[in-house]
Write a protein that holds these residues in place. Structure first.
Motif, short mmCIF file in Angstrom:
data_model
loop_
_atom_site.label_atom_id
_atom_site.label_comp_id
_atom_site.label_asym_id
_atom_site.label_seq_id
_atom_site.Cartn_x
_atom_site.Cartn_y
_atom_site.Cartn_z
N ARG A 149 -7.23 -0.21 2.73
CA ARG A 149 -6.59 -1.08 1.75
C ARG A 149 -5.75 -2.15 2.43
O ARG A 149 -5.77 -3.31 2.01
CB ARG A 149 -5.74 -0.26 0.77
CG ARG A 149 -6.59 0.53 -0.19
CD ARG A 149 -5.77 1.10 -1.30
NE ARG A 149 -5.47 2.49 -1.00
CZ ARG A 149 -4.76 3.29 -1.77
NH1 ARG A 149 -4.23 2.84 -2.87
NH2 ARG A 149 -4.55 4.54 -1.44
N VAL A 166 0.84 -1.20 0.00
CA VAL A 166 0.00 0.00 0.00
C VAL A 166 0.88 1.25 0.00
O VAL A 166 0.62 2.20 -0.75
CB VAL A 166 -0.99 0.00 1.18
CG1 VAL A 166 -1.67 1.35 1.34
CG2 VAL A 166 -2.03 -1.10 1.00
N SER A 167 1.92 1.26 0.82
CA SER A 167 2.80 2.44 0.82
C SER A 167 3.49 2.58 -0.52
O SER A 167 3.70 3.68 -1.01
CB SER A 167 3.80 2.39 1.97
OG SER A 167 4.75 1.37 1.78
N VAL A 206 1.05 4.18 -2.89
CA VAL A 206 0.88 5.61 -2.60
C VAL A 206 2.09 6.40 -3.06
O VAL A 206 1.96 7.44 -3.69
CB VAL A 206 0.62 5.83 -1.09
CG1 VAL A 206 0.67 7.30 -0.73
CG2 VAL A 206 -0.72 5.23 -0.70
N THR A 260 -9.02 4.49 2.14
CA THR A 260 -7.84 4.99 2.84
C THR A 260 -6.75 3.92 2.80
O THR A 260 -7.03 2.74 2.49
CB THR A 260 -8.16 5.31 4.31
OG1 THR A 260 -8.48 4.08 4.98
CG2 THR A 260 -9.30 6.31 4.43
N SER A 261 -5.56 4.29 3.13
CA SER A 261 -4.45 3.32 3.19
C SER A 261 -4.77 2.23 4.21
O SER A 261 -4.52 1.05 3.96
CB SER A 261 -3.14 4.02 3.58
OG SER A 261 -2.74 4.88 2.54
N GLU A 262 -5.35 2.61 5.33
CA GLU A 262 -5.69 1.63 6.36
C GLU A 262 -6.73 0.63 5.86
O GLU A 262 -6.64 -0.56 6.14
CB GLU A 262 -6.19 2.33 7.63
CG GLU A 262 -5.14 3.13 8.37
CD GLU A 262 -4.88 4.52 7.77
OE1 GLU A 262 -5.64 4.96 6.86
OE2 GLU A 262 -3.90 5.15 8.19
#
Length: 125
Positions: free
Chosen positions: A63, A19-20, A23, A59-61
């Motif tokens: 995902r 995920v990071s 992004v 959101t990243s969380e």
């Protein structure tokens, strides 16, 4: 630590790293990485991971929460993939940054100062 615990930690860590990477490095990087990591799985598995990573409305969380069980299922089916996913959690995504100073054309990277791109339009004050 038991194998299920290791798999759970590796799945979570891999989800965070992917995920990071999505992004910061973009979907092109992450799609290649998913295809690399899930080469033992089916195209449907790879597509499911990429779909979650490409969900810009989440959101990243969110995902990470949706991706972790998918990675976990892959690792349960293919335990020989654990070291590859674990390596991702240790090294993390590779993101390159470029810093430019001086005059000339710079493609990609940081811009310090003002930059106006206004093709065919009025220059702003």
């Amino acid at each position: 630590m038991s194998l299920p615990d290791v798999v759970g930690e590796v799945a979570t860590g891999s989800a965070v790293a992917l995920v990071s990477g999505a992004v910061t490095g973009g979907m092109a990087w992450v799609a290649v990485k998913v295809r690399e990591l899930v080469h033992r799985g089916t195209s449907a598995e790879r597509d499911a991971l990429i779909t979650v990573l490409n969900d810009r409305g989440a959101t990243s969380e969110e995902r990470v929460a949706r991706l972790t069980p998918l990675i976990r299922a892959h690792l349960d089916s293919h335990p020989e993939a654990i070291p590859e996913f674990k390596a991702l959690t240790v090294t993390g995504p590779t993101v390159y940054n470029q810093h430019n100073t001086g005059n000339g054309l710079f493609i990609g990277g940081d811009n310090h100062g003002s930059l106006t791109i206004n093709h065919g339009g009025r220059e702003r004050d």
